[in-house]
Design a protein around this motif. Structure first.
Motif, mmCIF file in Angstrom:
data_model
loop_
_atom_site.group_PDB
_atom_site.id
_atom_site.type_symbol
_atom_site.label_atom_id
_atom_site.label_comp_id
_atom_site.label_asym_id
_atom_site.label_seq_id
_atom_site.Cartn_x
_atom_site.Cartn_y
_atom_site.Cartn_z
ATOM 1 N N SER A 80 31.473 71.529 39.480
ATOM 2 C CA SER A 80 31.169 72.522 38.444
ATOM 3 C C SER A 80 32.401 73.363 38.097
ATOM 4 O O SER A 80 32.605 73.706 36.930
ATOM 5 N N GLU A 81 33.208 73.692 39.078
ATOM 6 C CA GLU A 81 34.441 74.443 38.803
ATOM 7 C C GLU A 81 35.386 73.612 37.942
ATOM 8 O O GLU A 81 35.961 74.114 36.969
ATOM 9 N N PHE A 82 35.531 72.339 38.284
ATOM 10 C CA PHE A 82 36.399 71.446 37.513
ATOM 11 C C PHE A 82 35.914 71.366 36.065
ATOM 12 O O PHE A 82 36.701 71.529 35.128
ATOM 13 N N GLU A 83 34.623 71.118 35.891
ATOM 14 C CA GLU A 83 34.072 70.994 34.540
ATOM 15 C C GLU A 83 34.194 72.296 33.761
ATOM 16 O O GLU A 83 34.444 72.273 32.556
ATOM 17 N N SER A 84 34.037 73.429 34.429
ATOM 18 C CA SER A 84 34.192 74.721 33.757
ATOM 19 C C SER A 84 35.617 74.925 33.265
ATOM 20 O O SER A 84 35.840 75.453 32.173
ATOM 21 N N LEU A 85 36.578 74.500 34.056
ATOM 22 C CA LEU A 85 37.985 74.712 33.686
ATOM 23 C C LEU A 85 38.501 73.689 32.684
ATOM 24 O O LEU A 85 39.292 74.019 31.803
ATOM 25 N N ASP B 29 48.579 82.224 32.126
ATOM 26 C CA ASP B 29 48.233 81.795 30.782
ATOM 27 C C ASP B 29 46.701 81.766 30.706
ATOM 28 O O ASP B 29 46.017 82.216 31.625
ATOM 29 N N ASP B 30 46.164 81.240 29.621
ATOM 30 C CA ASP B 30 44.703 81.207 29.456
ATOM 31 C C ASP B 30 44.031 80.424 30.579
ATOM 32 O O ASP B 30 42.985 80.827 31.092
ATOM 33 N N PHE B 31 44.627 79.299 30.956
ATOM 34 C CA PHE B 31 44.058 78.501 32.046
ATOM 35 C C PHE B 31 44.012 79.313 33.333
ATOM 36 O O PHE B 31 42.993 79.334 34.030
ATOM 37 N N ASP B 32 45.113 79.989 33.653
ATOM 38 C CA ASP B 32 45.149 80.808 34.865
ATOM 39 C C ASP B 32 44.092 81.902 34.830
ATOM 40 O O ASP B 32 43.425 82.166 35.829
ATOM 41 N N MET C 185 52.917 74.422 31.662
ATOM 42 C CA MET C 185 52.306 74.276 32.958
ATOM 43 C C MET C 185 53.135 74.914 34.070
ATOM 44 O O MET C 185 52.633 75.105 35.153
ATOM 45 N N THR C 186 54.358 75.224 33.848
ATOM 46 C CA THR C 186 55.197 75.714 34.926
ATOM 47 C C THR C 186 55.488 77.204 34.842
ATOM 48 O O THR C 186 56.230 77.733 35.648
ATOM 49 N N ARG D 276 41.267 82.144 37.552
ATOM 50 C CA ARG D 276 41.190 83.364 38.360
ATOM 51 C C ARG D 276 39.772 83.956 38.314
ATOM 52 O O ARG D 276 39.270 84.484 39.298
ATOM 53 N N ARG D 277 39.126 83.817 37.163
ATOM 54 C CA ARG D 277 37.762 84.327 36.991
ATOM 55 C C ARG D 277 36.758 83.495 37.785
ATOM 56 O O ARG D 277 35.793 84.017 38.334
ATOM 57 N N ILE D 278 36.991 82.184 37.896
ATOM 58 C CA ILE D 278 36.041 81.258 38.521
ATOM 59 C C ILE D 278 36.258 81.121 40.032
ATOM 60 O O ILE D 278 35.296 81.007 40.791
#
Length: 104
Positions: free
Chosen positions: A74-79, A7-10, A1-2, A14-16
Motif C-alpha cells: 500500500s505504501e508503494f502504490e500510494s507513492l 522534492d514532491d516525492f520526498d 532524483m539526487t 515523509r507523510r506516509i
C-alpha cells in the motif's frame, strides 16, 4: 532524483513513512539516482537509442524492485500510483532514437 532537498516525492514519502524508513528510502533513492543518471548519460551517448532506452528502463525497474522490498504494497502504490510487480517503461524507446537522429 539526487537532490538533497525535499522534492514532491520526498514530501509524500515523509507523510506516509515513519522517519527511519523515510531515511532508508531517501538514501536508496539518492544512491540509485546518482548511479542511474551517470549510466543513462553514458548509454544514451554510446549505445543505439532503443537499446539505451531498454537498458535504462531495466535499471529503473531494478530500483523500483529494491524500493518494493522496503515498503509495504500500500505504501508503494500510494507513492508510485501502480503496484510493485508492474514493470514500467519510463524512457520511451522511440524518443531516445529520435533524439539521437536529430543530433546527427
Amino acid at each position: 532524483m539526487t537532490n538533497n532537498g525535499d522534492d514532491d516525492f520526498d514530501r509524500d514519502a515523509r507523510r506516509i513513512l515513519p522517519p527511519t524508513r523515510f531515511a532508508e528510502l531517501k538514501a536508496l533513492r539518492e544512491r540509485f539516482g546518482a548511479e542511474l543518471q551517470l549510466e543513462a548519460e553514458a548509454k544514451i551517448n554510446l549505445t543505439p537509442g532503443e537499446q539505451a532506452a531498454a537498458e535504462i528502463n531495466v535499471a529503473i525497474n531494478i530500483y523500483l524492485h529494491e524500493v518494493a522490498k522496503l515498503l509495504s504494497r500500500s505504501e508503494f502504490e500510494s507513492l508510485f500510483g501502480f503496484p510493485p510487480e508492474q514493470p514500467i517503461e519510463l524512457v520511451d524507446r522511440k524518443m531516445v532514437r529520435a533524439d539521437k537522429e536529430v543530433d546527427r
